[in-house]
Scaffold this motif. Sequence first.
Motif, short mmCIF file in Angstrom:
data_model
loop_
_atom_site.label_atom_id
_atom_site.label_comp_id
_atom_site.label_asym_id
_atom_site.label_seq_id
_atom_site.Cartn_x
_atom_site.Cartn_y
_atom_site.Cartn_z
N UNK A 9 41.09 36.99 52.23
CA UNK A 9 40.57 38.30 51.85
C UNK A 9 39.69 38.90 52.92
N UNK A 10 38.84 38.02 53.56
CA UNK A 10 37.95 38.54 54.60
C UNK A 10 38.72 38.94 55.85
N UNK A 11 39.80 38.23 56.16
CA UNK A 11 40.60 38.60 57.32
C UNK A 11 41.36 39.91 57.08
N UNK A 12 41.71 40.15 55.82
CA UNK A 12 42.45 41.37 55.50
C UNK A 12 41.55 42.59 55.40
N UNK A 13 40.25 42.36 55.19
CA UNK A 13 39.33 43.48 55.00
C UNK A 13 39.31 44.45 56.18
N UNK A 14 39.20 43.97 57.46
CA UNK A 14 39.21 44.93 58.57
C UNK A 14 40.51 45.74 58.63
N UNK A 15 41.65 45.09 58.35
CA UNK A 15 42.93 45.80 58.37
C UNK A 15 42.95 46.89 57.32
N UNK A 18 40.86 49.79 58.47
CA UNK A 18 41.57 50.58 59.49
C UNK A 18 42.63 51.46 58.85
N UNK A 19 43.35 50.92 57.88
CA UNK A 19 44.39 51.71 57.21
C UNK A 19 43.77 52.87 56.43
N UNK A 20 42.63 52.61 55.81
CA UNK A 20 41.96 53.69 55.08
C UNK A 20 41.50 54.78 56.04
N UNK A 21 40.95 54.36 57.19
CA UNK A 21 40.51 55.35 58.17
C UNK A 21 41.70 56.12 58.74
N UNK A 22 42.81 55.42 59.00
CA UNK A 22 44.01 56.09 59.50
C UNK A 22 44.50 57.12 58.50
N UNK A 96 41.47 63.80 66.14
CA UNK A 96 41.49 62.80 65.08
C UNK A 96 42.11 61.49 65.57
N UNK A 97 43.16 61.60 66.36
CA UNK A 97 43.77 60.40 66.93
C UNK A 97 42.79 59.69 67.87
N UNK A 98 42.07 60.48 68.66
CA UNK A 98 41.08 59.91 69.58
C UNK A 98 39.95 59.23 68.81
N UNK A 99 39.47 59.85 67.75
CA UNK A 99 38.39 59.26 66.95
C UNK A 99 38.81 57.94 66.33
N UNK A 100 40.11 57.79 66.08
CA UNK A 100 40.61 56.56 65.47
C UNK A 100 40.70 55.42 66.49
#
Length: 255
Positions: A9-15, A18-22, A96-100
């Motif tokens: 779960x902790x390893x999946x949290x950053x992913x 990132x998906x939420x931010x994308x 937006x792409x740059x900010x990501x």
Amino acid sequence: MSNPGDGPEQHQAPLIEHLIELRSRLLRAVVAVLVIFLGLYAFANDIYLFVAQPLMALLPEGSQMIATEVASPFLAPFKLTLVAAVFIAVPYVLHQAWAFVAPGLYDNEKALAIPILASSVLLFYAGAAFAYYAVFPLLFEFFTQTGPENVTVMTDINAYLNFVLKLFFAFGMAFEIPIATFLLIASGATTVESLSKKRPYVVLGCFVVGMLLTPPDVISQSLLAIPMYLLYEVGLLFGRLARRKKERREVEDDS
């Protein structure tokens, strides 16, 4: 030894973050395009007339543009307005792409990426402007004056739109050649000397690309191929300048 708390779960949290931010960045870009589109839609017919002006100004007396499909009077301006909204929103979309991706870049990469992104946008706009103001008048004058005497020129508005959008895109992408050339040199994938020796192949390639991306006539192909080659030389020039700057910096670091 791994920490017992380091579960999947902790390893999946950053992913997931990132998906939420994308998703957020993509949503902002889509909203920006829609807002611009809604603001422009009231002027959809005026925008189409502006884009069609290079041809309409050269039509023989008594000729006019026509709509051969029932929905074309609505769909053609609608489609053009949507494309114009995307065209205008490109800087914000790239922002937006740059900010990501920026948080994952080093400082030297950021320093190089920002001017490259800005230059790419400006060059694409310059390519589209070159097509509209320089290429279209020459191209349409050639087309309208070379037909048989008893054939009346009446271009379909949807066919015309597809034709000019293809040219806008072709010239916009062609004007990105200096960026591509510079990146190849800066990344070490090739050298200025190697690219300079390939000039004959580049000239041939420019005309082949011009043949594939433009209508089947010598004028439009040449109007795309010649600027492409000149922009290739511009890319080589900036590549030389960047190499000299790098060599100067290395000398200063050694001294």
